[in-house]
Structures are given as structure tokens and as C-alpha cells.
Design a protein around this motif. Structure first.
Motif, short mmCIF file in Angstrom:
data_model
loop_
_atom_site.label_atom_id
_atom_site.label_comp_id
_atom_site.label_asym_id
_atom_site.label_seq_id
_atom_site.Cartn_x
_atom_site.Cartn_y
_atom_site.Cartn_z
N LEU A 410 0.82 -1.39 0.53
CA LEU A 410 0.13 0.20 -0.14
C LEU A 410 0.97 1.06 0.19
CD1 LEU A 410 -2.75 1.29 0.20
CD2 LEU A 410 -2.59 0.96 2.52
N ALA A 411 1.98 1.87 0.77
CA ALA A 411 2.96 1.94 0.50
C ALA A 411 3.62 2.53 -1.10
CB ALA A 411 4.25 2.06 1.68
N LEU A 412 3.84 1.35 -1.30
CA LEU A 412 3.90 1.88 -3.05
C LEU A 412 3.14 2.44 -3.95
CD1 LEU A 412 6.59 1.45 -5.51
CD2 LEU A 412 5.52 -0.62 -5.48
N ASP A 413 1.70 1.82 -3.61
CA ASP A 413 0.68 2.41 -4.58
C ASP A 413 0.84 4.15 -4.10
OD1 ASP A 413 0.19 -0.08 -5.03
OD2 ASP A 413 -1.20 -0.30 -3.47
N CYS A 414 0.72 5.00 -2.96
CA CYS A 414 0.80 6.19 -2.20
C CYS A 414 1.60 6.77 -3.22
CB CYS A 414 0.73 6.15 -1.06
SG CYS A 414 -0.88 5.35 -0.07
N MET A 415 3.00 6.36 -2.74
CA MET A 415 4.55 6.20 -3.52
C MET A 415 4.23 6.95 -4.98
SD MET A 415 7.41 4.82 -1.43
CE MET A 415 8.48 6.01 -1.79
N SER A 453 1.19 4.07 7.32
CA SER A 453 1.18 3.97 8.54
C SER A 453 0.15 3.97 9.15
CB SER A 453 2.26 2.73 9.30
OG SER A 453 2.87 1.17 8.48
N VAL A 454 0.75 5.41 9.53
CA VAL A 454 0.14 6.28 10.33
C VAL A 454 -1.55 6.80 10.01
CG1 VAL A 454 0.45 8.69 11.32
CG2 VAL A 454 2.24 7.86 11.20
N LEU A 455 -1.33 6.68 9.18
CA LEU A 455 -2.70 7.34 8.03
C LEU A 455 -3.85 6.52 8.34
CD1 LEU A 455 -2.21 8.74 4.86
CD2 LEU A 455 -2.79 9.73 6.98
N CYS A 456 -3.25 4.63 8.49
CA CYS A 456 -3.59 3.31 8.46
C CYS A 456 -4.26 3.36 9.22
CB CYS A 456 -2.83 2.11 7.98
SG CYS A 456 -3.21 2.00 5.58
N GLU A 457 -3.19 4.01 10.57
CA GLU A 457 -4.19 3.39 12.00
C GLU A 457 -4.66 4.96 12.46
OE1 GLU A 457 -1.70 4.39 15.90
OE2 GLU A 457 -0.56 4.09 15.10
N ILE A 458 -5.06 5.58 11.93
CA ILE A 458 -5.66 7.48 12.06
C ILE A 458 -7.13 6.73 11.75
CG2 ILE A 458 -6.16 9.79 12.21
CD1 ILE A 458 -3.09 10.41 11.54
N LEU A 459 -6.77 5.81 10.40
CA LEU A 459 -8.09 5.83 9.53
C LEU A 459 -9.00 4.39 10.03
CD1 LEU A 459 -7.35 7.41 6.28
CD2 LEU A 459 -9.07 8.60 8.27
N CYS A 460 -8.44 3.47 11.17
CA CYS A 460 -8.79 2.59 11.55
C CYS A 460 -9.04 1.09 10.22
CB CYS A 460 -10.32 2.40 12.47
SG CYS A 460 -10.36 4.07 13.65
N ILE A 461 -7.44 1.33 9.68
CA ILE A 461 -7.65 0.42 8.47
C ILE A 461 -7.46 -0.98 8.74
CG2 ILE A 461 -7.08 -0.33 5.73
CD1 ILE A 461 -6.63 3.16 5.76
N GLY A 462 -8.29 -2.39 8.85
CA GLY A 462 -8.36 -3.14 9.29
C GLY A 462 -9.16 -3.30 10.67
#
Length: 767
Positions: A410-415, A453-462
């Protein structure tokens, strides 16, 4: 109640009997020697009785309701008590049962036909086409009562009649709406009917109604109830396949044009139910459709942007659920590491380097695996350097940087999204991060992986969405790729914060902590757009975050210090801290201080240049030595010509009360203090301190020697500092406890016996 109201008292006799002892007494005659202390007292009336006059009923707490009904029916002349029951007058007007009988006291109830009787009357109306709609209306009004719903379901032919009406009868739209609402309420409130038992033919009938919208003329009650029936059937797990086949997603989306908030809410609820029950492949396909601009524009225009009236809380919750379910489709990418042999991922990494450093060709190389793309150009020898400048930790094989999960691929997708959809911004970031001195640059690749990772944690992904509350963000429904857009904005935030903190690579984790807090604080304001989110990030810069942290820490400390146990501890610590301050002040007097000399001219005190005198306390604290001195001299006690015993001092005067300040004009009264040796004739040692701190320290020291309280500002400030420091040291033992209770825990009761003492003694003796 009027004077003609009677009192009917139903209670248990003194000896066991098959039925109650009942006595009917007129209201003005009072109650005859009956114990009503624990009785349930309630008023009862009935529209079925001529005149509609009521009764005041006393029912023994252990008496069944049937006894009250029988006696009231006898009093009013109703011949068959079995067809009657009691209903609460207060909304929602449910039947009174043995379980709810305890709530009768002080209430008004109605004697009405029993659930069995009402079911018979309703089913009788189903037999004639002219009264079917009226029967369905009555059923829809009463079906929300659990008692009635259970009776209807358990009555032979009750549910099957509804099924027949749904499948075979050609109902008016209004009758169809009543039928759907009745079916919905009975299914929800009855303990004898489950959603798994709903026939597929009914699902198809409802789906057909939804698939043929009639615009504003379509009955809203029917739409609301039908959508809710489908939602519950899908959640039960049995109707998902049928519903997803019968109703195209586009048809559900079109229903958002309906201006009825209840319809819109139920559309969203059904979509969320379908999403949650879909398998991962189908869910991903549905999420892709729901993320399209067409669907999100309908949500934004008709549900979010529209409200001339406030949105219902449940609609907001359904928007949050939809947001969470769509974001959770990213979880697969988040938990999947990059495969070093995956050509798509390798190509994306190569494009990151090419867009940043090499616009003439597309070349990528990992280790010994070389591939040439675009114009037959050979690989340049500086690829490793370029990957290193991009911030990859493994510049030989950058895929290794994406092996950690989360955030995985997912990090590669965002970059890659940033580099392709915001090329100018990407090049600016690379230019700023790759051109600073060694150790000072923010590693773009590493920070992007951490940011994902920070955005996933804040947005509660998963994570499983919350069953209540939850926040949806308006901008989520304004972009097809909201997560990637957030990433692109926050990528610039990382660089900005890095610069503001003047960070180096060693500060990487600290920078990401600040970035995380910045994002969380801005999202907490629920920005209306991506632009609003960006403005919020600019407002919450590093300095602002630092100030907020300091203020919150101060408020938290102040809050903790106000707790009752802490206040009691402060009182216990205060004498010890005052003793410390007292010793400090006496030590200050032992060190001594230099004072300027003043002369009195025309009622004005004037400082004499280069004339000083010195005063200090003897080491044993009993004698005060003073006398003239040079400007920079620190004389010993023996070198000072005058002295006074502390026991001979009568008082300490300050300000205008000092003898040398009386009748003086334009003098600095606030820094003057005098030690009174004699009152008659007056004799004193007069001081004028150089500054306020010297004044406070000396007056505190003198008061301490004289056994008086120290009242200066300096003493109060020192006391607060010392007590707070001591408190914090002592509270380290309870670090991690979120809240200090206001009251101490209760002392447990003594045990019923102390046999354990003898047992323990016996055990010890056996040793």
C-alpha cells in the motif's frame, strides 16, 4: 378522577384461596381496613364502556393481572373477561404483561381487547378485498408491540396469511406499504419469527418494487420498510445472494435521489449490509463501484450537501460505516509485502526514480537483474545513488523496503499515485529531500512508508467499524481516491515539519510522532474538504503543536492536583516544605547582603553614591551583624562594627510603617523594611532592598527568626514549586493510572470469622 370514581381493591386474602377477595367501595367511603402499603395503584378506563368513567385499582404485588381484569369486567358489566387486556396509556402503548406489571404504579392504563381478539378481528378483515387495506393498517400499527407480535406469529395461519397477501393479492401501494411495515415490526419484535424464515418470493417482490421507482410518487413508507426488511435479511446471512442478484447496485444508488431522510438512511444501511456480507473479491468490486465519482457525487449532493434540516444521527453513522468498509478494502494491500519478483511493483519503483531523476527513459535494475525499457537505452550506473537519494534504505533492491507489513505494498501504491497524479509536487518533495547535507535530509521513501502506516492507524483501516458513533469525513465523498489524496497532502507535511524541527535522521521517530498528532488534530475538526484539511495542517505547525502539548500537560497536571486525595497529601507535605524554605531563607541571611545608604533631604530619601553597608546573620543564627563596607566587599561578621541579638528584636515593619519612611515623599516604600529594637524611645535598623526578590528573601528570613509566617510572593511561589515537585515524585508510583478517584476505596467489611488465624498458626506450628 371524578368523585363518582370507584375504588376497586384487589389483593390476596389472609389465607390461601383459589381466587382473590374483592371489595368494591365508593371513593367517598374510603378504603376499609385493607393493607395497601405494597399494592400497585393505577387508574383504569376503557373506550369500550359507556360514559368512559374510570376506576382506581389496587393490585397486590403477587396478584396476577387476570384477577384485576376479571373484577373490573364484573364491575363494568363485561361478560367475557378473557377477551380483554390492559394497555399502557403512555407511548408506545404496549400491552401490560406479568413482566411489565411492576411499572403499573401511578400509571393510567386502558382496558382494551386482548391480542388474541385483535388478531381475530384483523384476520377477519383479510377475507374481504374491501377491508384488506384497513386490516393491514391496523396490523402495522400494533405489530411493534412484542406481546401482540408473538400472539400473531403463534396463531395458526397468521404468518402464512401475510405471505399469501404478499405473493398472490394485488395490493394497492398503500396496502403494500402497511404490509411491509407490519412484516418488518413482527420480525423485529417477535421471539418466534427469524429473518431466516422469510420466503424468497417476498424478497423478490420487494426487489421488484425497488427496481421500478416511481419518483416522488413512490410510497415512502413502503420504500423504508422494504429496504429495512432486505437489510435484516442480508445481515442474517440467508438472503445476500438473492438480494445482490435481484437488485443492481445502480438501482440502489438511484434511490438516493429520494428526499426522504428515512429512505436515504435505509439505502445506505442496505449497501453497508451487502458490503459487509460480500466475499473479499466481490467486496473489492463493489467498493470500486461505490468509489466512483458518480456514486460519491450522489451521496455528496443528495445526502451530505443537501440538508436543509439536520441529518439524523443514524444517517451519519451509516456514512461512517460506508467510509470504513470502503477504506478496509485497502487492508489486503496493507498486509501484503512486495514480491521482489513482481514486475508491476518493480516497474512502479523504477518509475519513481525515472520521474524524479531521468525523464528520458525508463530504466530499473535490482541487483543483477537488469531490464531496459524505452528507446533501447542502457542502465545508468547511478541508479543505486538515485534510490538512496529517494530515501530507500536498501538502494540495491528497493523492494526490500516494502517487505514490512503493514503498510506493505500500500505504501508503494501511495508513492506511485503521488508521482503520477501530482508530478510537480512529487518533484518538489524529491528536490527538497535529496539536496540537503548528509544526515539532514528527510528520507522520502522511508517517511512515505511510515506515513502510510500512520494514516492506516488513524483511519482504523483493517479494524471492525464501531457499532455506535464514528466520524465520517465529507472529503471522503468528494474524491475517488481519498486515501491517496490524504497521503499526497501529508507527504508535504512531513517535509515541512522536518524543517521546522531542524531534524536529522536520528529524529525520524520524533518527527513522525508530531506528524501523527498534527493529522489527528486536524481530522478531529472534521474538515469539509481536502483544501480545508490542508489549511488545518498549515495552522497546526510544529510550534503550535508544542504549545498545545505544553498547555494540555499543564491542564492535566492542574486537574490531577485538584483531586481530593492529592489535596490531602499537599496539606501533609506543606509543613515539611515550609521548613525547607525557612532553612533556605536563614542561609540567605547568613550569606548576607549589601545595601545602599540613603540621606534625607526635604522629606525625600536620596541614595548616597558609593556608600554601602552590609548585614549578615551569624552562623549560629542568634546575632545580626551590620556595618559600613566597600562597594564590592563581603565582610566577615567580625569585621562589621555593629550587632544585635535576634532575641532583642521586637518587630519587623515594612513599607510606610517603617520609621525612615514616615513623612517621606517620592520614596520607594515597597522595598523598605525595618527591624524594631526599642519602641520608646523608637530605635530601629532601617533597610531599603535593591529589588523585590531581596526584599522578599530578607523579610521571610526575619519572620522565620521571629517565629512568624513567611508571607511574601517568593515564599508562596517556592512553596508551590516544592510541593508540586514532591507530589510528582511520589506520584511516579502510580504512573499509568488514568484517573485519580475523588474518594478513597471503601474499607472492606470484616470477615464473618477469623478461623484463618488459627489455621495459619497451626500451619506454622506444623513447620
Amino acid at each position: 378522577m371524578e368523585n363518582c370514581i370507584r375504588e376497586l381493591k384487589v389483593n390476596r386474602g389472609r389465607s390461601p384461596a383459589p381466587k382473590s377477595t374483592v371489595e368494591v367501595v365508593r371513593f367517598d367511603q374510603g378504603i376499609k381496613e385493607q393493607n395497601v402499603t405494597n399494592s400497585l395503584k393505577f387508574g383504569i378506563s376503557s373506550p369500550l364502556r359507556d360514559g368512559g368513567k374510570g376506576e382506581l385499582v389496587f393490585l397486590g404485588p403477587d396478584e396476577p393481572l387476570a384477577h384485576a381484569i376479571v373484577q373490573v369486567c364484573q364491575t363494568w358489566g363485561f361478560s367475557d373477561p378473557s377477551i380483554f387486556a390492559l394497555r399502557f396509556n403512555d407511548p408506545p402503548g404496549h400491552y401490560v404483561t406479568e413482566e411489565t406489571k411492576k411499572d403499573l404504579s401511578g400509571k393510567l392504563v386502558t382496558l382494551s381487547h386482548s391480542p388474541v381478539k385483535v388478531c381475530q378481528e384483523i384476520r377477519e378483515k383479510f377475507k374481504f378485498p374491501s377491508t384488506v387495506e384497513l386490516g393491514l393498517k391496523d396490523l402495522s400499527e400494533k405489530a411493534s408491540d412484542p406481546t401482540f407480535a408473538d400472539v400473531f406469529v403463534t396463531t395458526d395461519g397468521g404468518v402464512s396469511e401475510l405471505n399469501d397477501l404478499m405473493e398472490k393479492e394485488k395490493l394497492s401501494e398503500k396496502a403494500f406499504a402497511y404490509l411491509l411495515q407490519a412484516w418488518l415490526d413482527i420480525s423485529i419484535h417477535s421471539n418466534h419469527l427469524t429473518w431466516e424464515s422469510i420466503p424468497s418470493s417476498i424478497i423478490s417482490k420487494i426487489a421488484g418494487y425497488i427496481n421500478n421507482p416511481k419518483g416522488p410518487q413512490q410510497d415512502r413508507l413502503a420504500l423504508r420498510a422494504g429496504l429495512q426488511v432486505l437489510e435484516n435479511a442480508v445481515i442474517s446471512g440467508t438472503a445476500y445472494g438473492l438480494v445482490i442478484r435481484e437488485i443492481p447496485l445502480t438501482n440502489l444508488i438511484m434511490l438516493l435521489h429520494n428526499n426522504d431522510p428515512g429512505v436515504q438512511q435505509n439505502v445506505l444501511s442496505l449497501i453497508n449490509a451487502l458490503l459487509s456480507k460480500a466475499d473479499p473479491v466481490k467486496r473489492k468490486h463493489m467498493a470500486s463501484s461505490l468509489s466512483s465519482r458518480t456514486f460519491k457525487d450522489k451521496i455528496f449532493d443528495h445526502v451530505i450537501k443537501k440538508p436543509s434540516e439536520p441529518r439524523p444521527a443514524e444517517t451519519n453513522h451509516q456514512l461512517y460505516l460506508l467510509q470504513s468498509l470502503i477504506l478496509n478494502t485497502l487492508d489486503e494491500r496493507r498486509t501484503t509485502p512486495v514480491d521482489p519478483q513482481d514486475e508491476v511493483s518493480m516497474s512502479k519503483i523504477s518509475d519513481l526514480r525515472r520521474i524524479a531523476f531521468d525523464s528520458d527513459g525508463d530504466v530499473f535494475s535490482f541487483g543483477n537483474n537488469r531490464e531496459i525499457n524505452g528507446g533501447g537505452k542502457k542502465e545508468k550506473p547511478n541508479c543505486s545513488r538515485d534510490y538512496r537519494r529517494l530515501g530507500f534504505q536498501n538502494d540495491i533492491n528497493p523492494t526490500q523496503d516494502f517487505r514490512q507489513t503493514p503498510p506493505g505494498i500500500l505504501a508503494l501504491d501511495c508513492m506511485y499515485y503521488l508521482a503520477n497524479y501530482h508530478v510537480e509536487l512529487y518533484n518538489k518533495i524529491v528536490l527538497e529531500t535529496a539536496c540537503r547535507g548528509a544526515g539532514d535530509d528527510c528520507p522520502f521513501a522511508r517517511s512515505s512508508i511510515a506515513l502510510t502506516s500512520v494514516l492506516c492507524e488513524i483511519l482504523c483501516i483493517g479494524e471492525t467499524p464501531k457499532e455506535q458513533d464514528g466520524t465520517f469525513y465529507t472529503f471522503f465523498f468528494q474524491h475517488e481516491n481519498p486515501f491517496e489524496e490524504l497521503f499526497s497532502i501529508c507527504a508535504t507535511l512531513v517535509i515541512k515539519t522536518w524543517k521546522e524541527m531542524r531534524a536529522t535522521v536520528e529524529d525520524f521517530d520524533k518527527v513522525m510522532d508530531v506528524v501523527k498528532e498534527q493529522i489527528k488534530r486536524v481530522l478531529a475538526t472534521t474538515p469539509e474538504s481536502v483544501e480545508g484539511f490542508q489549511r488545518g495542517l498549515n495552522a497546526f505547525n510544529y510550534n503550535e503543536i508544542t504549545n498545545l502539548r505544553d498547555q494540555e500537560r499543564l491542564n492535566r497536571d492542574v486537574g490531577e492536583l485538584q483531586a481530593k486525595p492529592i489535596q490531602e497529601l499537599k496539606k501533609k507535605l506543606e509543613p515539611e516544605m515550609l521548613e525547607l524554605i525557612k532553612r533556605n531563607r536563614i542561609n540567605y541571611l547568613i550569606t548576607g547582603a549589601r545595601f545602599s545608604k540613603y540621606s534625607a533631604k526635604a522629606a525625600v530619601l536620596t541614595r548616597v553614591k558609593e556608600k554601602f553597608w552590609f548585614c549578615r546573620l551569624s552562623p549560629n543564627g542568634k546575632i545580626l551583624h551590620y556595618g559600613d563596607c566597600e562597594e564590592k566587599a563581603i565582610p566577615t561578621p567580625e569585621e562589621l562594627s555593629s550587632k544585635v541579638n535576634i532575641v532583642d528584636l521586637l518587630d519587623l515593619l515594612t513599607g510606610k510603617d517603617c520609621p525612615n519612611m514616615k513623612d517621606r515623599k517620592k520614596s520607594n516604600f515597597s522595598l523598605a523594611f525595618s527591624l524594631v529594637k526599642e519602641r520608646d524611645p523608637p530605635e530601629s535598623i532601617d533597610f531599603i532592598a535593591a529589588d523585590e526578590k531581596t526584599f522578599d528573601l530578607w523579610t521571610d528570613g526575619i519572620n522565620a527568626l521571629l517565629g512568624k509566617p513567611m508571607v511574601s510572593k517568593e515564599a508562596k511561589a517556592d512553596l508551590d514549586i516544592l510541593i508540586n515537585m514532591e507530589l510528582k515524585l511520589r506520584l511516579l508510583d502510580i504512573e499509568g493510572i488514568r484517573e485519580i478517584t475523588q474518594e478513597p476505596p471503601p474499607v472492606p467489611e470484616l470477615p464473618s470469622n477469623f478461623d484463618f488465624i488459627r489455621i495459619s498458626a497451626a500451619v506454622v506450628n506444623s513447620w
